[in-house]
Design a protein around this motif. Structure first.
Motif, PDB file in Angstrom:
ATOM      1  N   ALA A 117       0.878  -1.043   0.068  1.00 32.59           N
ATOM      2  CA  ALA A 117      -0.070   0.079  -0.080  1.00 32.59           C
ATOM      3  C   ALA A 117       0.950   1.198   0.031  1.00 32.59           C
ATOM      4  N   LYS A 120       2.132   1.661  -3.531  1.00 28.64           N
ATOM      5  CA  LYS A 120       1.052   2.114  -4.441  1.00 28.64           C
ATOM      6  C   LYS A 120       0.948   3.834  -4.114  1.00 28.64           C
ATOM      7  N   TYR A 121       0.668   4.132  -2.935  1.00 25.24           N
ATOM      8  CA  TYR A 121       0.261   5.529  -2.480  1.00 25.24           C
ATOM      9  C   TYR A 121       1.353   6.391  -2.927  1.00 25.24           C
ATOM     10  N   ASN A 148      -5.183  -0.612  -8.402  1.00 23.96           N
ATOM     11  CA  ASN A 148      -6.056  -1.041  -7.535  1.00 23.96           C
ATOM     12  C   ASN A 148      -6.592  -2.548  -8.438  1.00 23.96           C
ATOM     13  N   ALA A 204      -4.492  -4.052  -0.141  1.00 21.59           N
ATOM     14  CA  ALA A 204      -3.476  -3.211  -0.964  1.00 21.59           C
ATOM     15  C   ALA A 204      -4.156  -2.857  -2.127  1.00 21.59           C
ATOM     16  N   GLY A 206      -7.028  -1.267  -2.305  1.00 21.89           N
ATOM     17  CA  GLY A 206      -7.785  -0.199  -2.060  1.00 21.89           C
ATOM     18  C   GLY A 206      -9.288  -0.668  -1.910  1.00 21.89           C
ATOM     19  N   THR A 435      -4.853   3.620   4.013  1.00 22.60           N
ATOM     20  CA  THR A 435      -5.277   2.466   4.396  1.00 22.60           C
ATOM     21  C   THR A 435      -6.481   2.612   5.235  1.00 22.60           C
TER      22      THR A 435
END
Length: 773
Positions: A117, A120-121, A148, A204, A206, A435
């Motif tokens: 996560a 990704k973010y 996602n 992860a 989303g 998250t």
């Protein structure tokens, strides 16, 4: 109720693999009978219109009651006091191992989710910052949706194609297992692997899900595996813990595993014990409570210890669970007696919203059963939800003008500036671009003024529908955290509105404590747990001050919610037509007796029975009975046969496999005597009767059941009332209860399905129909 022509199954796999074609001769010389028009069970179609007035014949009960036959009693008599002490030590060792392994799995899930996560973010944040200046934010939206979908694709394929039972949180399945129902494939190693990978991917990816619910299922699988000392999936036998290879012991260990899962998820060992007590095991004793508490404590400690090493602070044990609500300091969030009525109103609101959530999810699940039953469609639906979640989140952040100053105490990991001025961040992004666990913590602890009421209102509305749509997808996902997040958002909104009504003294309406009460109300309204949830919330917040308000809120949420709709887990259990036994018999069932409830006529065996007869009865697919009363006929007498014992299908299959026939025992004096070890080695996957070869000559032999049957089965007179039968059956964890008349003749057999058929509906006592789904 809609007619749904889909075979409803948690495992989504037909459990008829043991059956062969119609009219084909089997290895054992008997023939499968062709279905006749008259026989209602035999002639049923494979896929029937699903409706909630049906009870599935597919699910079997666990044999929680020990079979006290001669072999068992001899083994127990041979065992010394030291042997019993060693067994007790082994039980404690197994509980310790369950705690350690469950804690390690929780640690692995936590670290993987944080890494994936975070990556990704970070990528999306850099992309958004880049395109905010030069224009073209639609590329950021596409990137977010693609990332996602990539995660959810992996998780969805794993669940839909490899192990469908790993979908959802797994709590309804574990509830059923602890209730005494054998759910196919629920505690397999493959299920655990898919569950862990699936939950990492869905969080992860989303989705509006949490990783806490699946921990309870994972703990149960770990317990079932460790306690057996072997893996049937890997075909490895470690020759350990052989004594525990039976349903009685396994089910006790699974309740310890479920508690360890709760403990690892929330850092709430006492809450874990109470969860197992409230939601699961019917039979309970003091030593079991201690062992379960031990497993829960070890689980929390293991997770804490390894996370402290991962965070570079070995020995700093401040991460007790996967969800850390942060500490609520007593002085900053004290509550006053006049706030208790407000909390109670919030509890009622939580019950109403929970009932709405459950009703929407109920109809959505029915739609899925009807139309979204192919694995490829299930994966496509999961991808659609992932893309919509990303699009909605991005849209909400994009159109939000709620900018807050980035103060020194704000340690936002992924704060988005977007169109805010320098030194400010978008507060909607704190809720969506994170998250779910971090979002909950921010709603609990941020200072008053951190969130705009409009932001909280929109977030509650959108997240409510996203979470409702997501629960029930073919991904591993829990509903705990989304429920807490929805409740924390509207709870904080209530706090802000109350403060605005009394502008002179806004201190008494600190939004953080209302967020906590709202979170408890919403979660209680959806899952309807009371005792365990109170303790979990108190342990997770680290402050017992809120014990009373949380308890009141959960009780009111449950009362209000139950008036409109059942709890979410109960709905999903009912939709699967599982014969689930509640704590008490239906309130208006005293007029029913064992004679009206029982199944009859009963297939009985003589104490010395012909092998051909046994094979034919076991091969008859129309009945598929699992327990057979054994009767003895008095010689040279016209008196009817009297009950002398009970024998199970699984025992008869082992006897046929080892060819324990009277004639062979006489001719081969050196033949090894069958031991309990032979039955334990065949457990839990006993071979189907079709795979056992019995020649025509062997069919004429006789089998003596005296040594292997249970000579003291539980029996009730035919005039016993249903509540009395129910209490005996539920408390002792029985699978078969023999109904006998005044001269000890067998006149019927009560099984789980006979009792689960009766339930209290809107129009009084209702009887469900049995169906071969």
């Amino acid at each position: 109720m809609a007619n749904i022509t889909k075979k409803v199954s948690w495992s989504s796999r037909g459990d008829d693999s043991g059956l062969t074609g119609e009219g084909t001769p089997l290895l054992n010389g008997s023939e499968i009978p062709k279905p006749s028009r008259q026989d209602p069970i035999r002639g049923r179609p494979k896929e029937i219109p699903h409706n909630e007035k049906l009870l599935s014949l597919k699910y079997e009960s666990l044999d929680y009651d020990n079979i006290e036959n001669q072999l068992f009693l001899e083994e127990e008599r041979r065992m010394s006091p030291m042997g019993f002490r060693c067994l007790e030590i082994s039980r404690w060792v197994i509980c310790g191992l369950i705690g350690i392994l469950t804690g390690l799995i929780a640690c692995f899930i936590d670290i993987m989710v944080e890494k994936l996560a975070g990556y990704k973010y970070q990528v999306i944040k850099e992309n958004i910052e880049k395109f905010t200046e030069v224009g073209g934010l639609s590329i950021s939206l596409i990137l977010w949706a693609v990332l996602n979908c990539a995660f959810v694709l992996v998780g969805g394929i794993m669940v839909a194609f490899f192990e469908p039972i790993a979908a959802g949180s797994g709590i309804p399945q574990i509830k059923c297992y602890l209730n005494g129902v054998k759910i196919p494939r629920v505690v397999r190693l493959k299920t655990l692997v898919v569950k862990v990978i699936g939950v990492i991917c869905s969080v992860a990816g989303g989705l509006a899900v949490g990783k806490e619910g699946p921990m309870i299922h994972s703990g149960g699988v770990v317990a079932a595996g460790v306690s057996q000392g072997r893996s049937t999936s890997l075909k490895r036998d470690f020759k350990m813990f052989e004594y525990f290879r039976r349903d009685t012991e396994k089910r006790d260990f699974v309740s310890a595993g479920a508690a360890a899962g709760v403990s690892a998820a929330f850092g709430a060992p006492v809450g874990g014990v109470l969860f197992s007590l409230e939601e699961g095991a019917s039979f309970w004793n003091q030593m079991l409570t201690w062992r379960i508490f031990f497993a829960s404590m070890i689980s929390t400690f293991t997770l804490n210890f390894f996370l402290s090493i991962y965070h570079g602070k070995p020995g700093d044990l401040s991460n007790p669970g996967l969800i850390n609500f942060g500490r609520f300091e007593s002085d900053s969030v004290a509550y006053y007696y006049y706030e208790i009525p407000l909390f109670m109103c919030m509890g009622a609101l939580g019950g109403l919203l929970g009932a709405l959530f459950n009703s929407l999810n109920y109809w959505l699940t029915i739609f899925r059963i009807r139309y979204v039953h192919r694995p490829c469609l299930q994966v496509m639906e999961a991808l659609l939800v992932a893309a919509v979640t990303a699009a909605v989140s991005f849209t909400m952040i994009y159109f939000s003008n709620d900018c807050q100053p980035l103060g020194p105490e704000r340690n936002e990991e992924y704060s988005l500036q977007l169109f805010c001025a320098d030194g400010e961040y978008n507060s909607m992004a704190t809720a969506f671009f994170n998250t779910p666990e971090r979002s909950v913590r921010s709603l609990f602890h941020y200072q008053p003024g951190s969130y705009n009421p409009m932001t909280l209102g929109l977030f509650t509305l959108t997240y409510f529908f996203l979470a409702c749509w997501t629960y029930g997808l073919a991904v591993s996902a829990g509903v705990f955290i989304p429920s807490l997040l929805i409740g924390a958002a509207w709870g904080r909104l209530c706090g802000i509105l109350l403060a605005s009504f009394t502008p002179t003294s806004p201190i008494w309406a600190d939004p953080g404590k209302y967020a906590l009460i709202g979170a408890a109300a919403q979660l209680g309204g959806i899952v309807r747990m009371t005792l365990s949830l109170t303790v979990i919330m108190v342990e997770a917040t680290g402050n017992v001050t809120y014990g009373l308000p949380i308890m009141l809120v959960l009780m009111i949420a449950k009362i209000v919610g139950d008036y409109f709709q059942e709890g979410l887990y109960d709905i999903h259990i009912k939709l699967q037509s599982v014969p689930f036994l509640h704590w008490e018999a239906p309130a208006t069932s005293h007029w029913l007796t064992a004679r009206e409830v029982m199944s009859s006529p009963v297939t009985c065996f003589n104490r010395i029975e012909k092998v051909g007869t046994i094979v034919d009865v076991l091969s008859n697919t129309s009945t598929n009975h699992n327990g057979f009363p054994v009767v003895v006929q008095v010689l040279d007498s016209d008196e009817p046969a009297k009950l002398c014992g009970l024998i199970l299908r699984s025992q008869l299959i082992v006897l046929l496999k080892h060819k324990v026939f009277v004639e062979l025992a006489r001719s081969r004096l050196s033949q090894r005597k069958l031991q309990l070890k032979d039955f334990r080695d065949a457990y839990p996957r006993f071979p189907p009767i079709q795979s056992i070869h019995v020649s025509q000559d062997e069919r004429e032999c006789m089998m003596d059941l005296t040594e292997f049957m249970n000579p003291t089965p539980y029996t009730v007179p035919q005039d016993t009332s249903l509540p009395r039968v129910f209490k005996l059956f539920r408390a002792l964890g029985l699978r078969h209860l023999v109904v006998a008349d005044d001269v000890n003749r067998v006149i019927g057999l009560v099984t789980r399905k006979d009792l689960a058929r009766y339930h209290l509906g809107k129009h009084g006592l209702e009887e469900l129909q049995l169906a071969q789904t």
